[in-house]
Design an enzyme around this catalytic site. Structure first.
Site, PDB file in Angstrom:
ATOM      1  N   TYR A   1     -30.110  26.686 139.159  1.00  0.00           N
ATOM      2  CA  TYR A   1     -31.290  26.921 139.986  1.00  0.00           C
ATOM      3  C   TYR A   1     -31.584  25.673 140.812  1.00  0.00           C
ATOM      4  CZ  TYR A   1     -34.740  29.751 141.948  1.00  0.00           C
ATOM      5  OH  TYR A   1     -35.422  30.458 142.891  1.00  0.00           O
TER       6      TYR A   1
ATOM      7  N   ARG B   1     -36.910  32.954 153.539  1.00  0.00           N
ATOM      8  CA  ARG B   1     -37.499  31.635 153.228  1.00  0.00           C
ATOM      9  C   ARG B   1     -36.932  31.172 151.890  1.00  0.00           C
ATOM     10  NH1 ARG B   1     -41.417  30.254 149.356  1.00  0.00           N
ATOM     11  NH2 ARG B   1     -39.340  30.024 148.589  1.00  0.00           N
TER      12      ARG B   1
ATOM     13  N   LYS C   1     -32.061  33.407 139.642  1.00  0.00           N
ATOM     14  CA  LYS C   1     -33.305  33.776 138.948  1.00  0.00           C
ATOM     15  C   LYS C   1     -33.017  34.707 137.783  1.00  0.00           C
ATOM     16  CE  LYS C   1     -36.968  31.978 140.856  1.00  0.00           C
ATOM     17  NZ  LYS C   1     -38.339  31.899 141.261  1.00  0.00           N
TER      18      LYS C   1
ATOM     19  N   GLU D   1     -38.650  37.845 146.037  1.00  0.00           N
ATOM     20  CA  GLU D   1     -38.301  36.441 145.947  1.00  0.00           C
ATOM     21  C   GLU D   1     -37.901  35.895 147.310  1.00  0.00           C
ATOM     22  OE1 GLU D   1     -38.365  34.894 142.908  1.00  0.00           O
ATOM     23  OE2 GLU D   1     -37.986  33.047 144.004  1.00  0.00           O
ATOM     24  N   ASP D   2     -38.547  34.813 147.713  1.00  0.00           N
ATOM     25  CA  ASP D   2     -38.142  34.095 148.921  1.00  0.00           C
ATOM     26  C   ASP D   2     -38.139  34.941 150.191  1.00  0.00           C
ATOM     27  OD1 ASP D   2     -38.126  31.883 147.373  1.00  0.00           O
ATOM     28  OD2 ASP D   2     -36.000  31.426 147.547  1.00  0.00           O
TER      29      ASP D   2
ATOM     30  N   ASP E   1     -42.813  36.353 142.944  1.00  0.00           N
ATOM     31  CA  ASP E   1     -42.778  35.120 142.142  1.00  0.00           C
ATOM     32  C   ASP E   1     -43.255  33.901 142.923  1.00  0.00           C
ATOM     33  OD1 ASP E   1     -42.132  33.855 139.629  1.00  0.00           O
ATOM     34  OD2 ASP E   1     -40.621  32.770 140.787  1.00  0.00           O
ATOM     35  N   ASP E   2     -42.988  33.880 144.223  1.00  0.00           N
ATOM     36  CA  ASP E   2     -43.399  32.712 145.018  1.00  0.00           C
ATOM     37  C   ASP E   2     -44.917  32.606 145.095  1.00  0.00           C
ATOM     38  OD1 ASP E   2     -40.660  32.088 145.833  1.00  0.00           O
ATOM     39  OD2 ASP E   2     -40.824  34.027 146.813  1.00  0.00           O
TER      40      ASP E   2
ATOM     41  N   ASN F   1     -39.537  22.338 147.222  1.00  0.00           N
ATOM     42  CA  ASN F   1     -38.128  22.348 146.827  1.00  0.00           C
ATOM     43  C   ASN F   1     -37.251  22.457 148.057  1.00  0.00           C
ATOM     44  OD1 ASN F   1     -38.662  22.481 143.998  1.00  0.00           O
ATOM     45  ND2 ASN F   1     -39.163  24.647 144.227  1.00  0.00           N
TER      46      ASN F   1
END
Ligand code: NAD
Length: 559
Positions: free
Chosen positions: A109, A162, A180, A251-252, A274-275, A414
């Site tokens: 990750y 993203r 993930k 996610e993202d 999750d973000d 990150n």
């Protein structure tokens, strides 16, 4: 033995059709044991001659993998090696990861997965996960039937817009759902065959990728608007039909879609982002732990965020939810939280604020930048979620130190290269007084002979346990309250000796215990909200523990 029509679990839980011929056992990552196939299995399965004669134990295999891993010259090489193992032998992969989680987490990750996504087309070896593209419109339901199992419990899906703090990586973002879901298994024991990574390729606006001959995605600009929404709608309907009750983790996604899609689907499907929610939860846990160090109360804090995107707003909303639980009105609670975005301090009267930002626009004079906002707001906590490296400058951190005995400074962006400041800067510039956490891992820092251990606000503390609680109860929906319960549980698990080292998160070595405790707490919340589709077992902790995948080889000669 005729194995073609038989099905067998490769451990606990999910099952797949057994391979047909000896050689197929070696090429099936779910069943492969490699050099650990026993003599009896080699006879029974037709493997004689296909393997070197010495039968290895799993411990010997783990040692070989780790020796190899440590001999690689860089982290990307380590990533390629370890994902290669996942493609050959999943059981061994998870044994290796679970036994060496602190060493491997930064590879499978963040931060290394970010580099792997950037290089995705160049390091591509073997396909993993499921790709849906805008060209599949109208056919998603039938395409999903190509996935080899029906027993999918968790999907992580991205559209690659993203990726971490790296921006639009299009179809190269696939490394994220893969990583993930590996953590769902490694941290909380969700069975690997119940996990499905998906990338929805709607194109990319990343010109470098569009010009890269080795890019693996569609060569087109992102589709947007109604066409995009129709594609996501078809996807959500199709996955629910193919895998009823499946948990879908977004996610993202880019932030304009992420908030919208969460609002659109959270009451219609078992889904979360999750973000937004996972980050909100892990950061809230860090804040609650930091308060155990600083001795303050949440309602007395002034929390200043740099970055008002998914992460920042998700964290702020969770702070507000907790304060409301503690008796404040939402309006009172929001007064504890301030935002600086790329245009300065968010204040009333500033034009063009989205609804999410408007909630946090207070009556205050404008401040053009973070430094002037820090001097004016005098925050007790400074949280970076901007994706902008080095924005917590020396003058900002020393000002935080002059305002607070124990300034709380979280640099969450990150990967490591995007962090608002390093652990070294946060501790050194505050004479070791900062309570620091980051999104990507940093090494401990020695200031004047005292070692400070930075916390990593890794979402992996939260989402695997939440997912396990949801899967084990068959929850119909995912609520914000589940993430608050998860945050409180995580914060409560940090030991005094860990706090004394400056940690606001427990050691990753305790991740199984943490995930199990979160799963139990989330399950209780599911029952309390009557969102379960499965009856409550008499022994809830025992039941959840029994559902967790263990990376052990079965004996394939036994029926
Ligand atoms: P996002 O794109 O939704 O939001 C980024 C925000 O930063 C936007 O509001 C943008 O306007 C703002 N911004 C951009 N440049 C700025 C500048 N110069 N000054 C001030 N603000 C600026 O992204 P996100 O999902 O909120 O993620 C942001 C960062 O947080 C990423 O680097 C991501 O990797 C990180 N993150 C960390 C964790 C974690 O630590 N657990 C979890 C999720 C995201």
């Amino acid at each position: 033995m005729n194995t073609t029509t038989q099905k067998k679990s490769n451990g606990n839980g999910a099952s797949r059709a057994l391979p047909a011929r000896g050689v197929d056992w070696l090429h099936n990552p779910v069943f492969n044991k490699g050099t650990a196939f026993t003599g009896a299995e080699r006879d029974a399965l037709g493997l004689r001659g296909l393997l070197p004669p010495h039968v290895q134990t799993m411990d010997e295999q783990v040692r070989r993998v780790m020796d190899n891993f440590r001999s690689k010259s860089n982290d990307l090489e380590r990533y390629i090696q370890i994902v290669g193992l996942q493609d050959r032998n999943e059981t061994l992969f998870y044994r290796v990861v679970m036994e060496n989680l602190e060493e491997l987490m930064p590879i499978i990750y963040t931060p290394t997965v970010g580099k792997a996504c950037q290089e995705f087309g160049h390091i591509f070896r073997r396909t993993r996960g499921f790709y849906i593209s805008s060209e599949d419109r109208g056919q998603m339901e039938s395409i999903l039937q190509n996935w080899p199992t029906h027993d999918v419990k968790v999907i992580v899906v991205t559209d690659g817009e993203r990726i971490l703090g790296l921006g639009d990586l299009g179809a190269s973002g696939m490394g994220i759902p893969i990583g993930k879901l590996s953590l769902y298994t490694a941290c909380a024991g969700i069975h690997p065959t119940q996990c499905l990574p998906i990338t929805i390729d709607v194109g990319t606006d990343n010109e470098t990728l569009l010009k890269d001959p080795l890019y693996t995605g569609l060569r087109q600009k992102r589709i947007r608007g109604d066409a995009y929404d129709a594609l996501i709608e078809e996807f959500m309907v199709a996955v629910e039909k193919q895998f009823p009750g499946v948990l879908v983790q977004f996610e993202d996604f880019g932030n304009s879609n992420a908030f919208r899609l969460l609002e659109k689907y959270r009451d219609r499907a078992c889904t979360f982002n999750d973000d937004i929610q996972g980050t909100g939860s892990v950061a809230l846990a860090g804040i609650l732990s930091a308060l155990r160090i600083t001795g303050g109360k949440l309602r007395d804090q002034r929390v200043l965020f740099l970055g008002a995107g998914e992460a920042g707003i998700g964290i702020a909303d969770n702070i507000v939810n907790v304060l409301v639980e503690e008796g404040l009105t939402p309006a009172e609670a929001r007064k504890c939280v301030w935002f600086v975005d790329s245009k300065g301090l968010i204040v009333k009267g500033r034009g063009n604020l989205t609804e999410h930002k408007l909630h946090y626009a207070h009556d205050h004079a404008p401040c053009a930048d973070l430094f002037s906002a820090v001097k004016s707001i005098k925050p007790t906590m400074l949280i970076g979620a901007s994706g902008q490296a080095k924005t917590f400058t020396h003058e900002i951190i020393t000002t935080m130190a002059s305002l607070n005995e124990r300034p709380v400074i979280f640099a969450l962006s990150n990967p490591t290269s995007k962090a608002e400041c390093t652990a070294d800067e946060a501790y050194t510039w505050t004479d070791g007084r900062a309570v620091f956490a980051s999104g990507s891992p940093f090494f401990p820092v020695n200031v004047n002979g005292r070692v400070h251990v930075p916390g990593q606000g890794n979402n992996a503390y939260i989402f695997p346990g939440v997912g396990l609680g949801i899967v084990c109860t068959g929850a119909r929906r995912v609520t914000d309250s589940m993430f608050i319960v998860a945050a409180r549980t995580l914060a409560s698990l940090i030991r005094e000796n860990e706090l004394a080292e400056g940690r606001v998160y427990p050691s990753l070595q305790r991740i199984h215990e943490v995930s199990l405790a979160i799963a139990i707490a989330v399950a209780e919340e599911v029952y309390a909200k009557k969102l379960n589709t499965q009856p409550r077992p008499a022994d809830l902790p025992g039941y959840i523990r029994s559902q967790m995948f263990k990376p052990e080889y079965p004996d394939y000669t036994k029926k």
